[in-house]
Write a protein that holds these residues in place. Sequence first.
Motif, PDB file in Angstrom:
ATOM      1  N   GLY A 127      12.129  -6.252 -16.484  1.00 34.93           N
ATOM      2  CA  GLY A 127      11.236  -6.003 -15.389  1.00 34.93           C
ATOM      3  C   GLY A 127      10.336  -7.044 -14.972  1.00 34.93           C
ATOM      4  O   GLY A 127      10.175  -7.542 -13.777  1.00 34.93           O
ATOM      5  N   ILE A 128       9.925  -7.943 -15.913  1.00 33.99           N
ATOM      6  CA  ILE A 128       8.908  -8.889 -15.254  1.00 33.99           C
ATOM      7  C   ILE A 128       9.854  -9.952 -14.703  1.00 33.99           C
ATOM      8  O   ILE A 128       9.555 -10.526 -13.841  1.00 33.99           O
ATOM      9  N   PHE A 129      11.097 -10.066 -15.296  1.00 30.86           N
ATOM     10  CA  PHE A 129      11.936 -11.061 -14.602  1.00 30.86           C
ATOM     11  C   PHE A 129      12.279 -10.689 -13.073  1.00 30.86           C
ATOM     12  O   PHE A 129      12.266 -11.555 -12.091  1.00 30.86           O
ATOM     13  N   PHE A 130      12.385  -9.456 -12.661  1.00 31.82           N
ATOM     14  CA  PHE A 130      12.860  -9.095 -11.444  1.00 31.82           C
ATOM     15  C   PHE A 130      11.434  -9.079 -10.591  1.00 31.82           C
ATOM     16  O   PHE A 130      11.819  -9.754  -9.236  1.00 31.82           O
ATOM     17  N   VAL A 131      10.547  -8.906 -11.091  1.00 36.19           N
ATOM     18  CA  VAL A 131       9.096  -9.061 -10.429  1.00 36.19           C
ATOM     19  C   VAL A 131       8.944 -10.794 -10.163  1.00 36.19           C
ATOM     20  O   VAL A 131       8.876 -10.987  -8.860  1.00 36.19           O
ATOM     21  N   ASN A 132       9.153 -11.381 -10.698  1.00 36.25           N
ATOM     22  CA  ASN A 132       8.816 -12.810 -10.720  1.00 36.25           C
ATOM     23  C   ASN A 132      10.265 -13.502 -10.016  1.00 36.25           C
ATOM     24  O   ASN A 132      10.297 -14.680  -9.525  1.00 36.25           O
ATOM     25  N   ALA A 133      11.455 -12.793  -9.822  1.00 37.76           N
ATOM     26  CA  ALA A 133      12.295 -13.340  -9.052  1.00 37.76           C
ATOM     27  C   ALA A 133      12.359 -13.040  -7.334  1.00 37.76           C
ATOM     28  O   ALA A 133      12.780 -13.638  -6.585  1.00 37.76           O
ATOM     29  N   VAL A 134      11.604 -11.967  -7.264  1.00 40.08           N
ATOM     30  CA  VAL A 134      11.514 -11.274  -5.881  1.00 40.08           C
ATOM     31  C   VAL A 134      10.356 -12.074  -5.186  1.00 40.08           C
ATOM     32  O   VAL A 134      10.404 -12.491  -4.124  1.00 40.08           O
ATOM     33  N   ILE A 135       9.319 -12.222  -6.120  1.00 39.20           N
ATOM     34  CA  ILE A 135       8.059 -13.035  -5.222  1.00 39.20           C
ATOM     35  C   ILE A 135       8.324 -14.235  -4.737  1.00 39.20           C
ATOM     36  O   ILE A 135       8.284 -14.634  -3.346  1.00 39.20           O
TER      37      ILE A 135
ATOM     38  N   ALA B 262      25.872 -17.705   3.940  1.00 34.68           N
ATOM     39  CA  ALA B 262      26.919 -18.543   3.111  1.00 34.68           C
ATOM     40  C   ALA B 262      28.095 -17.770   2.796  1.00 34.68           C
ATOM     41  O   ALA B 262      29.150 -18.421   2.501  1.00 34.68           O
ATOM     42  N   ALA B 263      27.971 -16.679   2.733  1.00 29.73           N
ATOM     43  CA  ALA B 263      29.303 -15.950   2.412  1.00 29.73           C
ATOM     44  C   ALA B 263      30.233 -16.027   3.561  1.00 29.73           C
ATOM     45  O   ALA B 263      31.604 -16.024   3.177  1.00 29.73           O
ATOM     46  N   MET B 264      29.694 -16.260   4.483  1.00 27.51           N
ATOM     47  CA  MET B 264      30.527 -16.547   5.793  1.00 27.51           C
ATOM     48  C   MET B 264      30.733 -18.174   5.958  1.00 27.51           C
ATOM     49  O   MET B 264      31.318 -18.597   7.182  1.00 27.51           O
ATOM     50  N   ALA B 265      30.288 -18.735   4.854  1.00 32.31           N
ATOM     51  CA  ALA B 265      30.383 -20.392   5.065  1.00 32.31           C
ATOM     52  C   ALA B 265      29.629 -21.024   6.346  1.00 32.31           C
ATOM     53  O   ALA B 265      30.297 -21.810   6.975  1.00 32.31           O
ATOM     54  N   GLN B 266      28.667 -20.263   6.660  1.00 33.30           N
ATOM     55  CA  GLN B 266      27.907 -20.748   7.969  1.00 33.30           C
ATOM     56  C   GLN B 266      26.621 -21.509   7.347  1.00 33.30           C
ATOM     57  O   GLN B 266      25.600 -22.048   8.169  1.00 33.30           O
ATOM     58  N   ALA B 267      26.320 -21.335   6.026  1.00 38.90           N
ATOM     59  CA  ALA B 267      25.130 -21.993   5.642  1.00 38.90           C
ATOM     60  C   ALA B 267      25.432 -22.560   4.095  1.00 38.90           C
ATOM     61  O   ALA B 267      26.306 -22.330   3.465  1.00 38.90           O
ATOM     62  N   THR B 268      24.738 -23.631   3.549  1.00 37.42           N
ATOM     63  CA  THR B 268      24.758 -24.175   2.292  1.00 37.42           C
ATOM     64  C   THR B 268      24.344 -23.202   1.140  1.00 37.42           C
ATOM     65  O   THR B 268      23.272 -22.693   1.471  1.00 37.42           O
ATOM     66  N   GLY B 269      25.029 -23.131   0.105  1.00 34.62           N
ATOM     67  CA  GLY B 269      24.412 -22.372  -1.004  1.00 34.62           C
ATOM     68  C   GLY B 269      25.443 -21.293  -1.487  1.00 34.62           C
ATOM     69  O   GLY B 269      26.573 -21.209  -0.820  1.00 34.62           O
ATOM     70  N   ILE B 270      25.141 -20.552  -2.456  1.00 35.54           N
ATOM     71  CA  ILE B 270      26.086 -19.532  -3.144  1.00 35.54           C
ATOM     72  C   ILE B 270      25.928 -18.111  -2.014  1.00 35.54           C
ATOM     73  O   ILE B 270      24.594 -18.014  -1.754  1.00 35.54           O
ATOM     74  N   GLY B 271      26.854 -17.667  -1.799  1.00 33.96           N
ATOM     75  CA  GLY B 271      26.596 -16.444  -0.657  1.00 33.96           C
ATOM     76  C   GLY B 271      26.215 -15.102  -1.286  1.00 33.96           C
ATOM     77  O   GLY B 271      26.674 -13.954  -1.286  1.00 33.96           O
ATOM     78  N   THR B 272      24.983 -15.146  -1.795  1.00 34.77           N
ATOM     79  CA  THR B 272      24.162 -13.860  -2.236  1.00 34.77           C
ATOM     80  C   THR B 272      22.805 -14.170  -2.336  1.00 34.77           C
ATOM     81  O   THR B 272      22.367 -15.223  -2.238  1.00 34.77           O
ATOM     82  N   GLY B 273      22.083 -13.035  -2.548  1.00 34.56           N
ATOM     83  CA  GLY B 273      20.607 -13.372  -2.446  1.00 34.56           C
ATOM     84  C   GLY B 273      20.023 -13.847  -3.585  1.00 34.56           C
ATOM     85  O   GLY B 273      20.464 -14.167  -4.702  1.00 34.56           O
ATOM     86  N   THR B 274      18.818 -14.305  -3.583  1.00 31.53           N
ATOM     87  CA  THR B 274      17.935 -14.948  -4.570  1.00 31.53           C
ATOM     88  C   THR B 274      17.840 -14.206  -5.883  1.00 31.53           C
ATOM     89  O   THR B 274      18.029 -14.506  -6.847  1.00 31.53           O
ATOM     90  N   VAL B 275      17.565 -12.877  -5.665  1.00 30.90           N
ATOM     91  CA  VAL B 275      17.314 -11.847  -6.809  1.00 30.90           C
ATOM     92  C   VAL B 275      18.533 -11.810  -7.535  1.00 30.90           C
ATOM     93  O   VAL B 275      18.260 -11.730  -8.751  1.00 30.90           O
ATOM     94  N   GLN B 276      19.635 -11.473  -7.046  1.00 26.88           N
ATOM     95  CA  GLN B 276      20.839 -11.187  -7.640  1.00 26.88           C
ATOM     96  C   GLN B 276      21.182 -12.623  -8.884  1.00 26.88           C
ATOM     97  O   GLN B 276      21.701 -12.440 -10.014  1.00 26.88           O
TER      98      GLN B 276
ATOM     99  N   SER C 153      16.256  -6.723  -2.442  1.00 26.44           N
ATOM    100  CA  SER C 153      15.182  -7.381  -3.149  1.00 26.44           C
ATOM    101  C   SER C 153      14.028  -6.449  -3.550  1.00 26.44           C
ATOM    102  O   SER C 153      13.551  -6.377  -4.458  1.00 26.44           O
ATOM    103  N   ILE C 154      13.571  -5.393  -2.398  1.00 29.21           N
ATOM    104  CA  ILE C 154      12.471  -5.048  -2.514  1.00 29.21           C
ATOM    105  C   ILE C 154      12.684  -3.586  -3.403  1.00 29.21           C
ATOM    106  O   ILE C 154      11.825  -3.080  -4.224  1.00 29.21           O
ATOM    107  N   GLY C 155      13.805  -3.294  -3.437  1.00 33.01           N
ATOM    108  CA  GLY C 155      14.512  -2.324  -4.492  1.00 33.01           C
ATOM    109  C   GLY C 155      14.373  -2.736  -5.732  1.00 33.01           C
ATOM    110  O   GLY C 155      13.824  -2.146  -6.738  1.00 33.01           O
ATOM    111  N   MET C 156      14.519  -3.565  -5.849  1.00 32.35           N
ATOM    112  CA  MET C 156      14.630  -4.391  -7.217  1.00 32.35           C
ATOM    113  C   MET C 156      13.335  -4.584  -7.929  1.00 32.35           C
ATOM    114  O   MET C 156      12.821  -4.476  -8.908  1.00 32.35           O
ATOM    115  N   ILE C 157      12.214  -5.208  -6.878  1.00 29.87           N
ATOM    116  CA  ILE C 157      11.062  -5.294  -7.318  1.00 29.87           C
ATOM    117  C   ILE C 157      10.391  -3.987  -7.752  1.00 29.87           C
ATOM    118  O   ILE C 157       9.426  -3.746  -8.480  1.00 29.87           O
ATOM    119  N   SER C 158      10.781  -2.919  -6.953  1.00 27.96           N
ATOM    120  CA  SER C 158      10.150  -1.488  -7.275  1.00 27.96           C
ATOM    121  C   SER C 158      10.528  -1.254  -8.616  1.00 27.96           C
ATOM    122  O   SER C 158       9.602  -0.836  -9.491  1.00 27.96           O
TER     123      SER C 158
END
Lengths: 267, 249
Positions: free
Chosen positions: B193-201, B36-50, A74-79
């Motif tokens: 660019g704006i999307f990534f900034v607002n997805a990471v924050i 979640a990727a190992m089925a140990q938590a609820t949700g989709i098995g990847t990060g918020t930003v992706q 995530s920090i690389g993407m914000i970069s």
Amino acid sequence: MSAGGSGGEAPAAYPPQTIMAIGAIGGLAGIYLGHFLPPVFSFFGGLGAICAILWGADAVRRVASYGLGTGVPSIGMISLGMGIVAALFGLSVGGIAGPIVSFIAAAVIGAVIGVLANKVIGMGIPIMEQAMVEIAGAGTLAIIGLSVVIAGEFTYSAVIENVVANGYIALIFIIGGMGILHPFNANLGPDEKQDRTLSVAVEKAAIALVITGFASSLHEGLMAAGLNIAVGLAIWAFAFMKYYGFVKRDAHSVVGTGLLPSAEELE
Amino acid sequence: MIDALMANILWMVFIVVGGVLISWSVHFVPVGGAPAAMAQATGIGTGTVQLAAGAGLTGLVSAGFMMNVTKDLPLILASGAVGAMIMISVTMIVGTWVYVYGVGCVPSSAKVKVDPITKYRQDLYVSQGTEGHGLPTVSYVSGVIGGLLGGIGGALIYYSLIEVGITAGLAASANSSVTGNELVGIAAMFAIGIFFVNAVIPSYNIGGTIEGFHDPKWKKWPKAVISSFVATIFCAVVAVIAISQLGGI
């Protein structure tokens, strides 16, 4: 989700100031050399991008060692998100001082996001503000450097025509991001060493130079493209062998433990 | 430079609103990360930003497609929203298939005893030592709402940036050659660019995993939205100036 890092300051052989100087001065020098020299020498832009990506990877390493609570990518993407906004802004208003204006704009945006992350969101990472400034600056210089490889110069019209309008900017976005976010993500763990992480950063940046070298054949001809690719491959081979050496140095010896004990032996 | 900002003040407001919507939408998307990727938590098995980036960029593409045929803002926003909702729904339904038929676990959350929407009991089905697995109905519905908001946000930013360019005297699709669409290229890159900034924050705000709007962390969204609001103002100023400069070359 794995936080990435053990929650503390990362031990480093090269101090942050040294890496910062390499990234900022090397990055800007490469960009300006690539701009003023004939198109054949556009690989200097790539060398600048390599310095910037090295810096960005080291800054990611320092901040992510504290544990972000979310993934290192995530920090690389914000970069790169901040970088692309700042880079195009600086080139549009700066003229010949474009990269420097971009760099300053990136530092301002990075500082704002760093302060927000610490003060409003409350992440509580002591170096967050400084690291965000560094990461934004490194992302900006990486984007401009790789744009110089493709376009041969960094004037706004040339970058828009040769890099943005045909979509190569998306390529730069992803391979520049990979160079900044991947090294620490790949090496993190209790045995992470700075030189090993940074050798991956140089290796990834060299791959970026090779790929943008291919793209540069469209506007700069095969001669310049071939030189870009050759320089990129040479740096890649060197960095990869360095990395291989570091891996062998840090790898622990494999010890045979024998077969599992049988039921009789356990009694 | 100041003239350009004053002439585009409405579009800048739209860009900031779009950024805030994206930031808010991230809190709806059920993100499980590596556990979640190992089925140990609820949700989709990847990060918020992706996930946010995937939904937002799909929304951007579908909004851009709609802009080929109409200039009607509500239709463009609807197209962006539907694109992002389809993307996130498909990701979630295929993820659920993998969890149910591949991993062999029942979609359930350990954070709430009954699913707020179906009222089915969940605690009986949570495997020992996990925080739940799969995507219960409430997480699925929440994710679709996240796609809706993110798609509207992304489409709003992209549309505003295109309008800024048109104000500066550029044409969005005057030249249909492969390398002729400077305005589309630069508007898309600024939107990303704006999307990534607002997805990471917001992903720093929720710290990795969130199950949807029933998750206790969901109440933290105002912090992220305020941060995104301030950060997007800077991005909007910079983007509007850069695109306005495009008119002069």
